[in-house]
Design an enzyme around this catalytic site. Structure first.
Site, PDB file in Angstrom:
ATOM      1  N   PHE A 155       0.778 -49.177 -83.496  1.00  0.00           N
ATOM      2  CA  PHE A 155      -0.063 -50.297 -83.940  1.00  0.00           C
ATOM      3  C   PHE A 155       0.742 -51.517 -84.335  1.00  0.00           C
ATOM      4  O   PHE A 155       0.225 -52.629 -84.361  1.00  0.00           O
ATOM      5  CB  PHE A 155      -0.944 -49.850 -85.124  1.00  0.00           C
ATOM      6  CG  PHE A 155      -0.233 -49.853 -86.457  1.00  0.00           C
ATOM      7  CD1 PHE A 155      -0.077 -51.031 -87.173  1.00  0.00           C
ATOM      8  CD2 PHE A 155       0.297 -48.682 -86.994  1.00  0.00           C
ATOM      9  CE1 PHE A 155       0.594 -51.048 -88.392  1.00  0.00           C
ATOM     10  CE2 PHE A 155       0.970 -48.690 -88.200  1.00  0.00           C
ATOM     11  CZ  PHE A 155       1.122 -49.885 -88.905  1.00  0.00           C
ATOM     12  N   LYS A 179      -1.378 -46.605 -72.861  1.00  0.00           N
ATOM     13  CA  LYS A 179      -2.286 -46.078 -73.900  1.00  0.00           C
ATOM     14  C   LYS A 179      -1.869 -46.778 -75.190  1.00  0.00           C
ATOM     15  O   LYS A 179      -0.959 -46.347 -75.886  1.00  0.00           O
ATOM     16  CB  LYS A 179      -2.097 -44.559 -74.011  1.00  0.00           C
ATOM     17  CG  LYS A 179      -3.285 -43.783 -74.550  1.00  0.00           C
ATOM     18  CD  LYS A 179      -3.759 -44.185 -75.920  1.00  0.00           C
ATOM     19  CE  LYS A 179      -2.873 -43.756 -77.048  1.00  0.00           C
ATOM     20  NZ  LYS A 179      -3.230 -44.368 -78.351  1.00  0.00           N
ATOM     21  N   GLU A 182      -4.998 -47.249 -80.908  1.00  0.00           N
ATOM     22  CA  GLU A 182      -6.441 -47.448 -81.084  1.00  0.00           C
ATOM     23  C   GLU A 182      -6.745 -48.347 -82.288  1.00  0.00           C
ATOM     24  O   GLU A 182      -7.871 -48.795 -82.461  1.00  0.00           O
ATOM     25  CB  GLU A 182      -7.157 -46.095 -81.216  1.00  0.00           C
ATOM     26  CG  GLU A 182      -6.811 -45.271 -82.465  1.00  0.00           C
ATOM     27  CD  GLU A 182      -5.533 -44.442 -82.340  1.00  0.00           C
ATOM     28  OE1 GLU A 182      -4.566 -44.886 -81.662  1.00  0.00           O
ATOM     29  OE2 GLU A 182      -5.472 -43.346 -82.946  1.00  0.00           O
ATOM     30  N   SER A 232       5.728 -42.876 -84.580  1.00  0.00           N
ATOM     31  CA  SER A 232       6.378 -42.169 -85.690  1.00  0.00           C
ATOM     32  C   SER A 232       7.180 -40.964 -85.176  1.00  0.00           C
ATOM     33  O   SER A 232       6.918 -40.455 -84.085  1.00  0.00           O
ATOM     34  CB  SER A 232       5.315 -41.711 -86.685  1.00  0.00           C
ATOM     35  OG  SER A 232       4.391 -40.882 -86.025  1.00  0.00           O
ATOM     36  N   CYS A 287       9.500 -51.344 -87.453  1.00  0.00           N
ATOM     37  CA  CYS A 287      10.452 -50.237 -87.350  1.00  0.00           C
ATOM     38  C   CYS A 287      11.861 -50.710 -87.694  1.00  0.00           C
ATOM     39  O   CYS A 287      12.743 -49.910 -87.935  1.00  0.00           O
ATOM     40  CB  CYS A 287      10.437 -49.649 -85.958  1.00  0.00           C
ATOM     41  SG  CYS A 287      10.914 -50.853 -84.731  1.00  0.00           S
ATOM     42  N   GLU A 388       9.491 -42.288 -94.568  1.00  0.00           N
ATOM     43  CA  GLU A 388       9.264 -43.639 -94.053  1.00  0.00           C
ATOM     44  C   GLU A 388       7.956 -44.140 -94.678  1.00  0.00           C
ATOM     45  O   GLU A 388       6.893 -43.574 -94.418  1.00  0.00           O
ATOM     46  CB  GLU A 388       9.139 -43.625 -92.531  1.00  0.00           C
ATOM     47  CG  GLU A 388       8.955 -45.020 -91.971  1.00  0.00           C
ATOM     48  CD  GLU A 388       8.677 -45.067 -90.479  1.00  0.00           C
ATOM     49  OE1 GLU A 388       8.062 -44.138 -89.941  1.00  0.00           O
ATOM     50  OE2 GLU A 388       9.076 -46.067 -89.861  1.00  0.00           O
TER      51      GLU A 388
HETATM   52  P1  NAD Z   1       1.880 -43.135 -84.571  1.00  0.00           P
HETATM   53  O1  NAD Z   1       2.967 -42.182 -84.254  1.00  0.00           O
HETATM   54  O2  NAD Z   1       0.815 -42.732 -85.512  1.00  0.00           O
HETATM   55  O3  NAD Z   1       1.100 -43.544 -83.214  1.00  0.00           O
HETATM   56  C1  NAD Z   1       1.806 -43.963 -82.058  1.00  0.00           C
HETATM   57  C2  NAD Z   1       0.964 -43.641 -80.841  1.00  0.00           C
HETATM   58  O4  NAD Z   1       0.755 -42.219 -80.776  1.00  0.00           O
HETATM   59  C3  NAD Z   1      -0.421 -44.292 -80.860  1.00  0.00           C
HETATM   60  O5  NAD Z   1      -0.721 -44.743 -79.561  1.00  0.00           O
HETATM   61  C4  NAD Z   1      -1.328 -43.166 -81.306  1.00  0.00           C
HETATM   62  O6  NAD Z   1      -2.628 -43.272 -80.766  1.00  0.00           O
HETATM   63  C5  NAD Z   1      -0.634 -41.925 -80.777  1.00  0.00           C
HETATM   64  N1  NAD Z   1      -0.843 -40.752 -81.636  1.00  0.00           N
HETATM   65  C6  NAD Z   1      -1.115 -40.745 -82.961  1.00  0.00           C
HETATM   66  N2  NAD Z   1      -1.226 -39.476 -83.409  1.00  0.00           N
HETATM   67  C7  NAD Z   1      -1.013 -38.672 -82.349  1.00  0.00           C
HETATM   68  C8  NAD Z   1      -0.982 -37.237 -82.175  1.00  0.00           C
HETATM   69  N3  NAD Z   1      -1.194 -36.414 -83.199  1.00  0.00           N
HETATM   70  N4  NAD Z   1      -0.701 -36.763 -80.945  1.00  0.00           N
HETATM   71  C9  NAD Z   1      -0.479 -37.588 -79.914  1.00  0.00           C
HETATM   72  N5  NAD Z   1      -0.498 -38.949 -80.021  1.00  0.00           N
HETATM   73  C10 NAD Z   1      -0.756 -39.476 -81.219  1.00  0.00           C
HETATM   74  O7  NAD Z   1       2.578 -44.499 -85.023  1.00  0.00           O
HETATM   75  P2  NAD Z   1       1.889 -45.806 -85.610  1.00  0.00           P
HETATM   76  O8  NAD Z   1       1.403 -45.512 -86.978  1.00  0.00           O
HETATM   77  O9  NAD Z   1       0.952 -46.385 -84.616  1.00  0.00           O
HETATM   78  O10 NAD Z   1       3.147 -46.789 -85.663  1.00  0.00           O
HETATM   79  C11 NAD Z   1       4.060 -46.802 -86.724  1.00  0.00           C
HETATM   80  C12 NAD Z   1       5.240 -45.920 -86.441  1.00  0.00           C
HETATM   81  O11 NAD Z   1       5.894 -46.342 -85.241  1.00  0.00           O
HETATM   82  C13 NAD Z   1       6.307 -46.004 -87.522  1.00  0.00           C
HETATM   83  O12 NAD Z   1       6.802 -44.709 -87.737  1.00  0.00           O
HETATM   84  C14 NAD Z   1       7.364 -46.903 -86.914  1.00  0.00           C
HETATM   85  O13 NAD Z   1       8.666 -46.738 -87.423  1.00  0.00           O
HETATM   86  C15 NAD Z   1       7.285 -46.505 -85.484  1.00  0.00           C
HETATM   87  N6  NAD Z   1       7.853 -47.527 -84.614  1.00  0.00           N
HETATM   88  C16 NAD Z   1       9.074 -47.283 -84.076  1.00  0.00           C
HETATM   89  C17 NAD Z   1       9.663 -48.235 -83.272  1.00  0.00           C
HETATM   90  C18 NAD Z   1      11.014 -48.005 -82.672  1.00  0.00           C
HETATM   91  O14 NAD Z   1      11.419 -48.816 -81.887  1.00  0.00           O
HETATM   92  N7  NAD Z   1      11.712 -46.936 -82.993  1.00  0.00           N
HETATM   93  C19 NAD Z   1       8.983 -49.431 -83.000  1.00  0.00           C
HETATM   94  C20 NAD Z   1       7.725 -49.638 -83.552  1.00  0.00           C
HETATM   95  C21 NAD Z   1       7.169 -48.665 -84.369  1.00  0.00           C
END
Ligand code: NAD
Length: 503
Positions: A155, A179, A182, A232, A287, A388
């Site tokens: 997000f 994808k 959401e 994450s 991040c 985090e």
């Molecule tokens: P998230 O892991 O909750 O979601 C990421 C994606 O995975 C979304 O598209 C979501 O719909 C999907 N998802 C969520 N739960 C899932 C599940 N149980 N099974 C399969 N898919 C699932 O992350 P977020 O809250 O959207 O974003 C924040 C996180 O992203 C933070 O941890 C941040 O550090 C990380 N991030 C990392 C970088 C990097 O470059 N390393 C960059 C941006 C964000």
């Protein structure tokens, strides 16, 4: 257009157009500054993913065989579209994510820079050639597209992170299924429309909205050759393990806990500016946010005074309003999670110097606001250090020496970015060499590489071998083929059962 009583219903984008089919499940997208539901986004099941992959497969061959000039032309036109409509994109990001407009405009700009990099990608697709590796024999390598690839994005950067992937994958000749998160899905649909306007053939780019059901359908789909994931760490690990178990190439970027080490000889005003900017920008939902300041020797007292002075001047509010420095968190749920971690920190004995939990923004009582928060005397083992937080919470750890600070950083299970603030070139050079992190800043708090370098962390911040965009992105979205060639020469005829060697 959505109103307070009538949220917009979003659609998937498949085969070059919106796909208006009714969905069984939806997610409600909120405006972060008010908490109002502004859209309902469909959550795809496996059948929708399959349709997008089928459309992508049908389009991938012709796109992969199109000339580099054709692909470049589409990317240039897309670049023009994105540039012309960058303010519109930024407003959508601010509305759904909450970050202030200037920050959203910065994200769009960094995404555009990857599109611009991809416009010149022919330079990196040239392959390599060795003439005369043996008598009359030449050897050369080609990089070819993978076919259909997918991206799953978080997000916190609804424009930039998809743009880390999409332009590079398309320029390499792949079809792409995105994808998006959401929680703020609208920007991806605007970009899908721009790609179509730019002349991208139908089916080469699709958007499938969804949650874990759609993600798992992508990971198990035999028609998808590779998956790029950003999110994450627990989900990144799941995506990497499941995707590779299904024979896919996977790069899965995870979470972070970025440390900034401040040495006693640092320019403390510069360091305080950097900690506040990188700790609280985007309400800490980056991040590459600095979430831990490691104060070496006697630096903590003067540094904390300078940081507190700057925090007191921050204006928190609706990101669309001029003069706002920091907006809300993305959702009420996320706000509750961050507030819970602040409760835990206070309960575990960390010293809460600035508490943002009680913040209220007049006229925005339903918004997901939490003010800048600062903890001192934090130690490993406390939840505010180990987890985090992904919110506007900066924690300070005090260490006696540089070596102690370096050990702390290197023992973190994350390794996205790390920074050092110092005027000592030797100390900076030692840090750059010894620190376990993929991206290092020297007097720079958020060392996000430019588009022509690659972005990625180490340890729990990235599963896989290759970073995103830049040269690694090209390697990820292509596979190598090595050709060994000779033209018939009568002098070299004759059966020889020995293993071929050069002559
Ligand atoms: P998230 O892991 O909750 O979601 C990421 C994606 O995975 C979304 O598209 C979501 O719909 C999907 N998802 C969520 N739960 C899932 C599940 N149980 N099974 C399969 N898919 C699932 O992350 P977020 O809250 O959207 O974003 C924040 C996180 O992203 C933070 O941890 C941040 O550090 C990380 N991030 C990392 C970088 C990097 O470059 N390393 C960059 C941006 C964000």
């Amino acid at each position: 257009m959505a109103t307070a009583t009538e949220p917009a219903t979003l659609t998937h984008w498949i085969g070059g157009r919106s796909d208006p089919r009714p969905a069984e499940r939806h997610h409600e997208v909120t405006e972060s500054a008010t908490g109002e539901v502004v859209a309902r986004v469909p959550l795809a099941g496996p059948e929708v993913v399959d349709e997008a992959v089928t459309a992508a497969t049908a389009a991938a061959r012709e796109w992969g065989e199109s000339s580099l000039a054709t692909r470049t032309k589409v990317l240039f036109a897309f670049r023009e579209q994105m540039h012309a409509r960058r303010d519109e994109l930024a407003k959508i990001v601010t509305r759904e994510h909450g970050k202030v407009l200037a920050d959203a405009a910065g994200e769009v700009q960094r995404g555009l820079e990857v599109v611009e990099f991809a416009c010149g990608l022919g330079h990196l697709l040239k392959g390599e050639m060795s003439a005369q590796v043996s008598g009359g024999v030449d050897s050369y390598s080609l990089r070819q597209p993978l076919g259909v690839v997918a991206g799953i994005t978080p997000f916190n950067f609804p424009v930039m992170v998809p743009m880390w992937m999409v332009p590079v994958a398309l320029a390499c000749g792949n079809a792409f299924v995105l994808k998006p998160s959401e929680q703020d899905p609208s920007a991806s649909l605007l970009m899908a429309g721009m790609l179509a306007e730019a002349g991208l053939p139908d089916g080469v780019f699709s958007v499938v909205h969804g949650d874990r059901v759609a993600v798992d359908a992508i990971l198990g789909h035999p028609g998808i050759a590779a998956v790029s994931f950003v999110g994450s760490t627990p989900i990144a690990r799941h995506v990497y393990e499941t995707g590779t178990a299904h024979g896919k190439r996977v790069q899965a970027l995870g979470g972070a806990k970025n440390h900034a080490v401040v040495l006693p000889d640092a320019d403390l005003d510069l360091a305080a500016d950097a900690l506040v900017s990188a700790g609280y920008g985007s309400a800490g939902q980056r991040c590459m946010a600095v979430s831990v300041a490691v104060c070496v020797g006697d630096v903590a007292e003067p540094l904390l005074a300078a940081v507190r002075e700057r925090i007191a001047a921050l204006r928190v509010g609706d990101g669309t309003e001029a003069g706002t420095d920091m907006g809300p968190l993305v959702s009420d749920r996320h706000r509750a999670k961050v507030a819970g971690l602040v409760d835990a920190g206070a309960g575990e004995g960390a010293e809460l110097l600035v508490d943002g939990r009680g913040l209220e923004v007049a006229g925005h009582e339903g918004g997901h606001f939490l003010g800048p928060t600062l903890f001192d005397r934090v130690r490993p083992g406390m939840a505010v250090y180990d987890e985090e937080i992904f919110g506007p919470v900066l924690v300070v750890v005090r260490t006696e020496s540089y070596d102690e600070a370096l050990t702390l950083v290197n023992e973190s299970p994350y390794g996205n970015g790390a920074a050092i603030f110092t005027n000592d070139g030797g100390a900076a050079r030692a840090f750059e060499h010894d620190v376990s992190a993929g991206m290092v800043g020297i007097n720079v708090p958020i060392p996000v590489p430019m588009a022509y370098h690659s972005f990625g962390g180490w340890k729990g911040s990235l599963f896989g071998d290759l970073h995103v965009h830049g040269p690694d992105g090209v390697r990820f979205y292509t596979r190598n083929k090595v050709v060994t060639r000779r033209w018939p020469d009568p002098s070299q005829r004759g059966v020889d059962l020995g293993f071929p060697t050069s002559r």
